[in-house]
Design an enzyme around this catalytic site. Structure first.
Site, PDB file in Angstrom:
ATOM      1  N   GLY A  65       0.683  -1.329  -0.053  1.00 25.08           N
ATOM      2  CA  GLY A  65      -0.026   0.024   0.002  1.00 25.08           C
ATOM      3  C   GLY A  65       0.718   1.393  -0.019  1.00 25.08           C
ATOM      4  O   GLY A  65       0.389   2.334  -0.480  1.00 25.08           O
ATOM      5  N   CYS A  66       1.817   1.405   0.837  1.00 24.43           N
ATOM      6  CA  CYS A  66       2.756   2.308   0.831  1.00 24.43           C
ATOM      7  C   CYS A  66       3.490   2.694  -0.569  1.00 24.43           C
ATOM      8  O   CYS A  66       3.509   3.868  -0.766  1.00 24.43           O
ATOM      9  CB  CYS A  66       3.681   2.338   2.049  1.00 24.43           C
ATOM     10  SG  CYS A  66       2.914   2.226   3.596  1.00 24.43           S
ATOM     11  N   THR A  67       3.763   1.528  -1.216  1.00 23.84           N
ATOM     12  CA  THR A  67       4.643   1.702  -2.567  1.00 23.84           C
ATOM     13  C   THR A  67       3.421   2.364  -3.461  1.00 23.84           C
ATOM     14  O   THR A  67       3.788   3.329  -4.470  1.00 23.84           O
ATOM     15  CB  THR A  67       4.952   0.365  -3.079  1.00 23.84           C
ATOM     16  OG1 THR A  67       5.770  -0.106  -2.010  1.00 23.84           O
ATOM     17  CG2 THR A  67       5.661   0.627  -4.422  1.00 23.84           C
TER      18      THR A  67
END
Length: 189
Positions: A65-67
């Site tokens: 998700g952070c990517t």
């Protein structure tokens, strides 16, 4: 009575790292500084007042998700900068993690190491314990550690240093577009 004390103790232990009240739209953004992905000191006072500043908090570098969230900002950066918007990502990751993350995904904005959660606390962003993950980077196995894990929240700060948008449920794949909408709606208001 013992149950009540136990519940209070759990709240203090579980959320004691984040005793600060969350700042709201219309309030002045806190001043902060941290090391960036290159190990240099990044100060909000050098950026607030020059345009719109987006400060987005994310749980951990090099995760799904952070990517997606970071790559969304990367991909929309020309549109954002053309509208006078600067982006900075903040997580509990150590500086080397941030460098790996930035290089691996060719990110075109600063990432800040908030290992003790001080910046998150200043904004009122919820924290939980840190951790580590293993990733292959440049063909080598690396352990990426973070001091704290920060909730995924996004703040938009205007030139006067006031919060004009606060998203406590930032969608990783739509965050950059949501920021653009928030800035556009503020300009047309």
């Amino acid at each position: 009575m013992k149950l009540v004390r136990f519940a209070v103790a759990l709240l203090i232990l579980g959320f004691g790292m984040n005793a600060a009240r969350a700042i709201d739209v219309g309030e002045k953004a806190p001043s902060f500084e941290a090391k960036d992905d290159q190990g240099n000191v990044w100060k909000s006072s050098d950026h607030i007042g020059k345009g719109v500043l987006v400060v987005y908090f994310y749980p951990a570098a090099m995760t799904g998700g952070c990517t997606k969230q970071a790559c969304g900002f990367r991909d929309d950066m020309k549109t954002l900068t053309d509208k006078g918007i600067e982006v900075v990502g903040v997580s509990g990751d150590a500086v080397p993690n941030l460098k790996f993350f930035k290089d691996a995904h060719e990110l075109n904005f600063a990432l800040l190491a908030d290992e003790d959660g001080a910046i998150a606390k200043a904004f009122g962003v919820p924290l939980s314990k840190g951790g580590s993950i293993k990733r292959k980077i440049n063909g080598k196995s690396e352990t990426l550690t973070r001091g704290v894990t920060e909730a995924r929240w996004t703040f938009v700060i205007d030139k006067e240093g006031k919060i004009i948008s606060k998203n406590m449920k930032a969608n990783p794949t739509k965050d950059a577009k949501d920021v653009l909408k928030a800035v556009e709606s503020k300009k047309s208001a």
